[in-house]
Design a protein around this motif. Structure first.
Motif, short mmCIF file in Angstrom:
data_model
loop_
_atom_site.label_atom_id
_atom_site.label_comp_id
_atom_site.label_asym_id
_atom_site.label_seq_id
_atom_site.Cartn_x
_atom_site.Cartn_y
_atom_site.Cartn_z
N CYS A 33 0.82 -1.30 -0.07
CA CYS A 33 -0.07 -0.11 -0.19
C CYS A 33 0.96 1.18 0.03
CB CYS A 33 -0.98 0.04 1.33
SG CYS A 33 -2.09 1.14 1.34
N VAL A 34 0.46 2.12 -1.14
CA VAL A 34 1.38 3.27 -1.05
C VAL A 34 0.63 4.60 -0.41
CG1 VAL A 34 2.51 4.87 -2.76
CG2 VAL A 34 1.92 2.60 -3.27
N GLU A 35 1.50 5.16 0.50
CA GLU A 35 1.05 6.45 1.02
C GLU A 35 1.75 7.47 1.20
OE1 GLU A 35 -2.47 7.40 2.14
OE2 GLU A 35 -1.23 9.32 2.32
N SER A 36 1.26 8.69 0.48
CA SER A 36 2.17 9.86 0.76
C SER A 36 2.25 10.63 1.85
CB SER A 36 1.99 10.87 -0.41
OG SER A 36 0.49 11.10 -0.44
N ARG A 37 1.28 10.40 2.80
CA ARG A 37 1.23 11.08 4.24
C ARG A 37 2.49 10.39 5.01
NH1 ARG A 37 -3.47 13.98 5.52
NH2 ARG A 37 -5.12 13.09 4.03
N GLU A 38 2.62 11.15 6.11
CA GLU A 38 3.57 10.44 6.99
C GLU A 38 3.14 9.39 7.85
OE1 GLU A 38 6.89 11.36 7.87
OE2 GLU A 38 6.77 12.14 5.98
N SER A 52 -12.34 15.43 13.65
CA SER A 52 -13.51 16.18 14.09
C SER A 52 -14.41 15.90 15.11
CB SER A 52 -14.07 16.32 12.80
OG SER A 52 -14.79 15.32 12.30
N LYS A 53 -14.50 14.53 15.25
CA LYS A 53 -15.43 14.09 16.34
C LYS A 53 -14.71 14.10 17.60
CE LYS A 53 -17.41 13.31 13.40
NZ LYS A 53 -17.27 13.77 11.97
N ALA A 54 -13.18 14.09 17.95
CA ALA A 54 -12.65 14.49 19.15
C ALA A 54 -12.83 15.85 19.46
CB ALA A 54 -11.03 14.33 18.97
N GLY A 279 -1.96 14.10 -10.99
CA GLY A 279 -0.33 13.76 -10.78
C GLY A 279 -0.42 11.88 -10.63
N LEU A 280 -1.56 11.16 -10.82
CA LEU A 280 -1.35 9.91 -10.83
C LEU A 280 -1.04 9.28 -12.11
CD1 LEU A 280 -4.68 8.45 -9.15
CD2 LEU A 280 -2.31 7.82 -8.70
N GLY A 281 -0.76 10.04 -13.32
CA GLY A 281 -0.27 9.29 -14.38
C GLY A 281 -1.64 8.57 -15.12
P1 FAD Z 1 -8.87 9.27 1.96
O1 FAD Z 1 -9.11 9.15 3.37
O2 FAD Z 1 -8.86 10.78 1.36
O3 FAD Z 1 -7.52 8.50 1.57
C1 FAD Z 1 -6.62 8.82 0.52
C2 FAD Z 1 -5.15 8.73 0.92
O4 FAD Z 1 -4.61 8.51 -0.45
C3 FAD Z 1 -4.83 9.94 1.65
O5 FAD Z 1 -4.18 9.60 2.54
C4 FAD Z 1 -3.75 10.49 0.61
O6 FAD Z 1 -2.57 11.16 1.22
C5 FAD Z 1 -3.35 9.31 -0.10
N1 FAD Z 1 -2.78 9.57 -1.69
C6 FAD Z 1 -3.56 10.35 -2.46
N2 FAD Z 1 -2.97 10.36 -3.71
C7 FAD Z 1 -1.79 9.60 -3.50
C8 FAD Z 1 -0.74 9.11 -4.41
N3 FAD Z 1 -0.53 9.57 -5.72
N4 FAD Z 1 0.05 8.44 -3.92
C9 FAD Z 1 0.29 8.05 -2.56
N5 FAD Z 1 -0.71 8.18 -1.64
C10 FAD Z 1 -1.97 9.11 -2.45
N6 FAD Z 1 -16.76 10.40 6.87
C11 FAD Z 1 -17.49 9.75 7.56
O7 FAD Z 1 -18.02 8.52 7.14
N7 FAD Z 1 -17.89 9.93 8.84
C12 FAD Z 1 -17.40 11.34 9.18
O8 FAD Z 1 -17.56 11.49 10.37
C13 FAD Z 1 -16.47 12.08 8.28
N8 FAD Z 1 -15.98 13.31 8.91
C14 FAD Z 1 -15.09 14.01 8.06
C15 FAD Z 1 -14.71 15.18 8.51
C16 FAD Z 1 -13.95 15.93 7.61
C17 FAD Z 1 -13.34 17.20 8.32
C18 FAD Z 1 -13.77 15.45 6.47
C19 FAD Z 1 -12.85 16.34 5.66
C20 FAD Z 1 -14.11 14.33 6.03
C21 FAD Z 1 -14.85 13.48 6.57
N9 FAD Z 1 -15.47 12.34 6.32
C22 FAD Z 1 -16.25 11.55 7.15
C23 FAD Z 1 -14.98 11.97 5.13
C24 FAD Z 1 -14.19 10.82 4.97
O9 FAD Z 1 -12.92 11.37 5.54
C25 FAD Z 1 -14.00 10.12 3.52
O10 FAD Z 1 -15.02 9.79 2.87
C26 FAD Z 1 -12.84 8.96 3.55
O11 FAD Z 1 -11.66 9.48 4.15
C27 FAD Z 1 -12.57 8.30 2.33
O12 FAD Z 1 -11.59 7.35 2.18
P2 FAD Z 1 -10.62 7.17 0.97
O13 FAD Z 1 -10.02 6.07 1.55
O14 FAD Z 1 -11.49 7.14 -0.35
O15 FAD Z 1 -9.84 8.41 0.75
#
Ligand code: FAD
Ligand code: NAI
Length: 465
Positions: A33-38, A52-54, A279-281
């Motif tokens: 699994c590739v992740e760009s965040r820390e 946000s829930k905290a 930037g995902l190509g």
């Molecule tokens: P993400 O969680 O966005 O994860 C994608 C990851 O991919 C990121 O960490 C990113 O860094 C990484 N990434 C992206 N591009 C690349 C790349 N090219 N290479 C490597 N890594 C990459 N949803 C709920 O159901 N309940 C809630 O209470 C809720 N509260 C929220 C509160 C806030 C303030 C926000 C902003 C969102 C909230 N959400 C909530 C929505 C929820 O966070 C998202 O629906 C969920 O995180 C989506 O999951 P995901 O895995 O699709 O993407």
């Protein structure tokens, strides 16, 4: 030698990606699994659901002490705000949970590749210079904040912020303007209102919370107004200037007309989120996005490119963590040759304000447009537990098909609506009728009895109203 480095490589470690990775590994697939965040966990764990829930949970305690709710129950306290500690407990929750995912990756032998991924071809991904090959690639890159023209976010300065900035404010704003009366605006607006800010919500549409049942949306507006929020519906922001620690917004009626200005020491831009595909190509593999920037998939989460799959916020559907998680599990199962399914008709949604607002299935408006329906509604005021807890606001509404009685949708506003809606989702998943819910024994005294009574209402026979 194996043809590929991995059976499956997942891009993004949010709730979609990390869950897909764990399930793929559980199914015996060699997984990275590739992740760009820390840290792992994506938007949800790092800057979304969890932090946000905290803040919501902590500010709810403060508000209950400050607004007389606790005194009403005989607990007299004079609270003072330690914002630093409130942030510390938020960061601690995030640290523990993101660390927990790293532990689960190790336990399940998922390789965490740190860096930014982009496609070289359909089976080769570049991660900061390292080329990794995989038989299958799952795109789970999530979404980020939609920018608003003319309103520039600067989370460092803390005057104009997005949701990430609004979680981290170092002081309680005096006047906060929230642009967008959706889920983020109402949740984070609630946090800072409770902590003392005067909050104004500017919403383009004529109601808050698009996508929810109209009864919920209308009741929500009443509740938030009563809590002291200023609501400016049918209003658009046309510009923003920042002078030191103050912002001046220009606004006008959505339909056009005379403009006015709003002063604030904090502006939150929360007008939606957009999929991460830059930037995902994708051009290197011939994968196109739709008009909304999303990657389209079939029911199995396959994209139009062989061996490339997509899940979560980057594909159509509600942008919710639990939807991404369920898609992650189903997609991994499909990659492994099993039959993974997500029922997109039954995805609950919850707004974690006070009280909570939740729903699953069709709204009354959507259900009516499809055919004859029956509706049962029960006010929380008549629910013994809610009444005892001094939580009179809200209702539960059950919508069912007029001829089959099958439940089509459930909507509620209650202190624990987010927990209550799980029962409704389960009932719908099993194809329950409102009668099934009405004749299921519910423990007393619980808020859930209101769901039973609303279902009894569909039959025309509630007991307590
Ligand atoms: P993400 O969680 O966005 O994860 C994608 C990851 O991919 C990121 O960490 C990113 O860094 C990484 N990434 C992206 N591009 C690349 C790349 N090219 N290479 C490597 N890594 C990459 N949803 C709920 O159901 N309940 C809630 O209470 C809720 N509260 C929220 C509160 C806030 C303030 C926000 C902003 C969102 C909230 N959400 C909530 C929505 C929820 O966070 C998202 O629906 C969920 O995180 C989506 O999951 P995901 O895995 O699709 O993407
Ligand atoms: P949203 O789509 O919920 O709300 C955005 C609001 O902004 C809408 O009401 C829209 O009409 C309004 N808007 C759009 N442009 C505008 C403009 N120019 N001026 C004024 N108003 C405007 O989006 P939000 O709140 O940013 O949340 C993004 C996503 O994150 C949502 O899709 C949601 O699913 C997810 N989320 C989920 C949470 C939960 O499940 N509890 C909590 C927070 C976010």
């Amino acid at each position: 030698m194996a043809e590929y480095d991995y059976d499956v490589l997942i891009i993004g470690a949010g709730p979609g990606g990390y869950v897909a990775a764990i399930r793929a590994a559980q199914l015996g697939l060699k997984t990275a699994c590739v992740e760009s965040r820390e840290t792992l966990g994506g938007t949800c764990l790092n800057v979304g659901c969890i932090p946000s829930k905290a803040m919501l949970h902590a500010s709810e305690y403060y508000d209950a002490a400050k607004n007389g709710m606790m005194a009403k129950m005989g607990v007299v306290v004079e609270p003072s705000l330690d914002l630093e500690q409130m942030h510390a407990q938020r960061l601690d929750a995030v640290k523990q949970l993101t660390g927990g995912i790293a532990f689960l990756f190790k336990k399940n032998k998922v390789d965490w590749k740190k860096g930014r991924a982009s496609f070289v071809d359909a089976h080769t991904v570049d991660v900061d210079g390292e080329q990794i090959t995989a038989k299958n690639v799952i795109i789970a890159t999530g979404s980020s904040v939609t920018p608003l023209n003319g309103v520039e976010v600067d989370n460092e300065k803390q005057v104009v912020v997005d949701s990430t900035g609004a979680l981290e404010l170092r002081k309680v704003p005096e006047k906060m303007v929230v642009i967008g009366g959706g889920v983020i605006g109402l949740e984070l607006g609630s946090v800072w209102r409770r902590l003392g800010a005067e909050v104004t919500i500017v919403e383009f549409l004529d109601q808050l919370l698009p996508g929810m049942d109209m009864d919920v949306r209308k009741e929500a507006a009443k509740i938030f107004k009563k809590q002291g929020m200023n609501l400016m519906l049918s209003t658009k922001v046309t510009g923003c200037t920042v002078d030191g620690e103050r912002a001046t917004l220009t606004i006008e009626p959505a339909a056009g007309g005379d403009g006015q200005t709003l002063e604030a020491d904090c502006v939150l831009v929360s007008i939606g989120r957009r999929p991460n595909t830059e930037g995902l190509g994708l051009e290197n593999i011939g994968l196109e996005v739709n008009k909304r920037g999303q990657i389209e998939t079939d029911h199995d989460f396959r994209t139009s490119v062989d061996g490339v799959w997509a899940i979560g916020d980057v594909i159509p559907g509600p942008m919710l963590a639990h939807k991404a998680e369920d898609e992650g599990i189903a997609c991994a199962e499909n990659v492994a040759g099993q039959t993974g399914i997500v029922n997109h008709a039954v995805i609950p949604g919850v707004v974690y304000t006070w009280p909570e607002m939740a729903g699953v299935g069709l709204t009354e408006e959507e259900a009516k447009a499809k055919g004859e329906i029956k509706v049962g509604k029960f006010p929380m005021l008549a629910n013994s537990r809610a009444k005892t807890n001094h939580e009179p606001e809200g209702f539960v509404k059950v919508i069912s098909d007029a001829s089959t009685d099958r439940v089509l949708g459930v909507w509620c506003i209650a202190s624990v609506a987010g927990t209550m809606i799980a029962e409704a989702a389960l009932a719908m998943e099993f194809g329950a009728t409102s009668e099934d819910i009405a004749y299921t024994c519910h423990a007393h005294p619980t808020h859930s009895e209101a769901l039973k009574e609303a279902a009894m209402g569909v039959q025309g026979k509630p007991i307590h109203i």
